[in-house]
Design a protein around this motif. Structure first.
Motif, mmCIF file in Angstrom:
data_model
loop_
_atom_site.group_PDB
_atom_site.id
_atom_site.type_symbol
_atom_site.label_atom_id
_atom_site.label_comp_id
_atom_site.label_asym_id
_atom_site.label_seq_id
_atom_site.Cartn_x
_atom_site.Cartn_y
_atom_site.Cartn_z
ATOM 1 N N VAL A 200 -3.972 -7.950 9.732
ATOM 2 C CA VAL A 200 -4.859 -7.532 10.981
ATOM 3 C C VAL A 200 -5.697 -9.167 11.453
ATOM 4 C CG1 VAL A 200 -6.470 -6.394 12.122
ATOM 5 C CG2 VAL A 200 -5.054 -5.456 10.172
ATOM 6 N N TYR A 201 -5.193 -9.566 12.906
ATOM 7 C CA TYR A 201 -5.666 -10.596 13.118
ATOM 8 C C TYR A 201 -6.531 -10.336 14.368
ATOM 9 C CZ TYR A 201 -2.184 -13.103 10.630
ATOM 10 O OH TYR A 201 -1.419 -13.953 9.210
ATOM 11 N N LEU A 202 -7.647 -11.375 14.574
ATOM 12 C CA LEU A 202 -8.446 -11.285 15.675
ATOM 13 C C LEU A 202 -8.637 -12.654 16.102
ATOM 14 C CD1 LEU A 202 -10.341 -9.498 17.269
ATOM 15 C CD2 LEU A 202 -12.178 -10.055 15.908
ATOM 16 N N ASP A 203 -8.078 -12.945 17.408
ATOM 17 C CA ASP A 203 -8.104 -14.216 17.967
ATOM 18 C C ASP A 203 -7.382 -15.475 17.029
ATOM 19 O OD1 ASP A 203 -9.755 -13.364 20.091
ATOM 20 O OD2 ASP A 203 -11.580 -13.802 19.115
ATOM 21 N N ASP A 204 -6.152 -14.739 16.734
ATOM 22 C CA ASP A 204 -5.259 -15.776 15.732
ATOM 23 C C ASP A 204 -5.804 -16.094 14.344
ATOM 24 O OD1 ASP A 204 -3.373 -15.813 17.773
ATOM 25 O OD2 ASP A 204 -4.406 -17.424 18.833
ATOM 26 N N THR A 205 -7.088 -15.329 13.927
ATOM 27 C CA THR A 205 -7.542 -15.774 12.566
ATOM 28 C C THR A 205 -7.453 -14.279 11.950
ATOM 29 O OG1 THR A 205 -9.018 -17.099 13.405
ATOM 30 C CG2 THR A 205 -9.761 -16.295 11.491
ATOM 31 N N LEU A 206 -6.888 -14.445 10.593
ATOM 32 C CA LEU A 206 -6.971 -13.351 9.711
ATOM 33 C C LEU A 206 -8.153 -12.759 9.551
ATOM 34 C CD1 LEU A 206 -4.815 -11.861 7.955
ATOM 35 C CD2 LEU A 206 -5.300 -13.363 6.191
ATOM 36 N N ARG A 207 -8.360 -11.418 9.693
ATOM 37 C CA ARG A 207 -9.547 -10.727 9.298
ATOM 38 C C ARG A 207 -9.507 -9.614 8.604
ATOM 39 N NH1 ARG A 207 -13.743 -11.436 12.994
ATOM 40 N NH2 ARG A 207 -15.004 -10.205 11.402
ATOM 41 N N GLN A 208 -8.316 -8.943 8.385
ATOM 42 C CA GLN A 208 -8.243 -7.808 7.367
ATOM 43 C C GLN A 208 -6.902 -7.891 6.850
ATOM 44 O OE1 GLN A 208 -9.340 -4.604 9.747
ATOM 45 N NE2 GLN A 208 -11.597 -4.706 9.352
ATOM 46 N N VAL A 209 -6.542 -7.324 5.612
ATOM 47 C CA VAL A 209 -5.271 -7.070 4.963
ATOM 48 C C VAL A 209 -5.246 -5.846 4.216
ATOM 49 C CG1 VAL A 209 -3.619 -8.139 3.538
ATOM 50 C CG2 VAL A 209 -5.244 -9.547 4.436
ATOM 51 N N ALA A 214 -5.468 -1.902 -2.057
ATOM 52 C CA ALA A 214 -6.663 -2.217 -1.649
ATOM 53 C C ALA A 214 -7.048 -2.473 0.074
ATOM 54 C CB ALA A 214 -7.300 -3.871 -2.217
ATOM 55 N N PHE A 215 -8.257 -2.548 0.529
ATOM 56 C CA PHE A 215 -8.388 -2.815 1.929
ATOM 57 C C PHE A 215 -9.254 -4.135 1.919
ATOM 58 C CE2 PHE A 215 -11.170 -1.874 5.750
ATOM 59 C CZ PHE A 215 -10.235 -2.597 6.655
ATOM 60 N N VAL A 216 -8.706 -5.249 2.513
ATOM 61 C CA VAL A 216 -9.305 -6.332 2.316
ATOM 62 C C VAL A 216 -10.231 -6.860 3.737
ATOM 63 C CG1 VAL A 216 -8.880 -8.977 1.735
ATOM 64 C CG2 VAL A 216 -7.715 -7.271 0.645
ATOM 65 N N VAL A 217 -11.501 -7.276 3.620
ATOM 66 C CA VAL A 217 -12.214 -7.717 4.839
ATOM 67 C C VAL A 217 -12.341 -8.814 4.833
ATOM 68 C CG1 VAL A 217 -14.072 -7.156 6.107
ATOM 69 C CG2 VAL A 217 -12.493 -5.289 5.331
ATOM 70 N N ILE A 218 -12.108 -10.002 5.701
ATOM 71 C CA ILE A 218 -12.765 -11.337 5.803
ATOM 72 C C ILE A 218 -13.670 -11.204 6.681
ATOM 73 C CG2 ILE A 218 -11.836 -13.743 6.054
ATOM 74 C CD1 ILE A 218 -8.900 -12.496 5.266
ATOM 75 N N GLU A 219 -14.955 -11.658 6.218
ATOM 76 C CA GLU A 219 -16.125 -11.510 7.267
ATOM 77 C C GLU A 219 -16.838 -12.706 7.133
ATOM 78 O OE1 GLU A 219 -18.231 -9.656 9.767
ATOM 79 O OE2 GLU A 219 -16.783 -8.677 8.821
#
Length: 363
Positions: A200-209, A214-219
């Motif tokens: 899942v990308y937001l503004d071309d940056t990976l933010r979730q997988v 698992a559910f991975v959150v990049i915060e």
């Protein structure tokens, strides 16, 4: 088709209302019919045919398929060893969108980069490991486990297992030198060959997988730090308007990786602090870069091991990687060198030297 006839008033009114409604809905959706364009041909993903063929062991092969839009497009493949990798492979394209990868007799272990593209379209890349992957216990298959290596910034974090026991993939953070972007999610890259791993990308940056395990959150945490948080799959909530999934109430990560700039505010970035939190324990890794002599150092084991790597060219023009390992008291434990030489087919290791300043044991 109606020609040279006057439409009945009621029909004209219905058509007018339809045009008005279409215009309103288009405006709400942000559509501009003046700028709508056809979707170009593209590669949508790279997938593994045989789920048990990775890592690619010596003497074996793996077949990858590139999915395209529209279907049946001719795919071009580029497959190269990753930086510092000793993997050496040959590959044969099959049909429009498949490739078979085989390690050569001279191959060592390491990552290779597989890139698929269509002429005129953007490429899609994934990484595949060749040979025996170094793990601690079963860490190669443990979701959220990772490795932190020296040579440059070299971090990989495991996404666990996908369908039929195949690897779900990895998150990579790689950089030759420190930069402000290094302390943001902008440098994270996802590599997966599974159809069940959803980025899942937001503004071309990976933010979730979203993975099978698992559910991975990049915060982002601050302007110079961020966290990679691994949650149970059940903690994945509803999809929000911004395109990200919500976390369920009381969600608690079981693994957290934190990357931050430990340097004072305003100072040029030279260090990277990496921390892994799991089951109440912390593992700490400290990178430091010295620009004057192009030297990287990595302190690991919560301060018990200091590894320094210097890169230079010798008198023959070969690239030399000199690695020094010291203990917490600063005393040198080992020194080794690797010599790399450029050939028409690429760079190869031509010698490994233990104790280069003493016995010079060469292999």
């Amino acid at each position: 088709m109606i020609r040279n006839k006057t439409l009945p008033p009621l029909l004209r009114l219905c058509l007018l209302l339809a045009v008005v409604l279409l215009s309103l809905r288009s405006a709400q959706a942000g559509l501009d019919f003046g700028v709508l364009k056809a979707v170009p041909a593209m590669v949508t993903g790279i997938y593994l045919e045989d789920k048990e063929s990775v890592p690619i062991m010596f003497g074996d092969s793996a077949t990858l398929t590139a999915r395209t839009y529209p279907e049946g497009q001719q795919v071009e493949w580029a497959i190269t060893p990753d930086d510092g990798s000793e993997a050496r492979i040959s590959f044969v394209a099959q049909g429009n969108n498949q490739v078979v990868i085989l390690p050569t007799d001279q191959s060592g272990s390491g990552w290779i980069r597989v890139e698929a593209s269509i002429t005129g379209g953007e490429s899609v890349a994934a990484k595949v490991y060749v040979g025996c992957q170094i793990c601690t216990g079963d860490s190669c298959n443990v979701v959220g486990s990772g490795t932190v290596n020296i040579g440059s910034i070299d971090i990989s974090i495991n996404l666990g297992q996908a369908e039929e026991g195949m690897p779900a993939g990895d998150l990579f953070v790689r950089a030759d030198k420190p930069s402000p972007e290094l302390f943001t999610p902008a440098t994270i890259r996802l590599s997966t060959l599974s159809e069940n791993v959803i980025p899942v990308y937001l503004d071309d940056t990976l933010r979730q997988v979203v993975t099978p395990e698992a559910f991975v959150v990049i915060e982002p945490d601050t302007a110079s730090s961020y966290e990679i948080r691994f949650y149970d799959k059940s903690d994945q909530g509803e999809l929000q308007e911004d395109g990200l999934y919500q976390l369920t109430l009381f969600a608690d990560p079981f693994v957290v990786w934190r990357l931050e700039n430990p340097s004072p505010d305003g100072a040029a970035p030279t260090d990277l602090l990496v921390q892994e939190y799991r089951e109440g324990l912390e593992r700490r890794y400290d990178y430091r870069y010295t620009e004057a002599d192009n030297t990287w150092s990595l302190t690991s084991g919560n301060g018990l091991r200091l590894e320094t790597r210097l890169e230079y060219r010798n008198g023959d023009g070969d690239r030399v990687e000199r690695t020094t390992v010291s203990g917490p008291d600063g005393n040198v434990a080992t020194v080794s060198e690797k010599l790399y030489r450029e050939f028409p087919w690429g760079e190869e290791v031509i010698a490994e030297i233990s104790d280069p300043d003493g016995d010079r044991l060469i292999t």
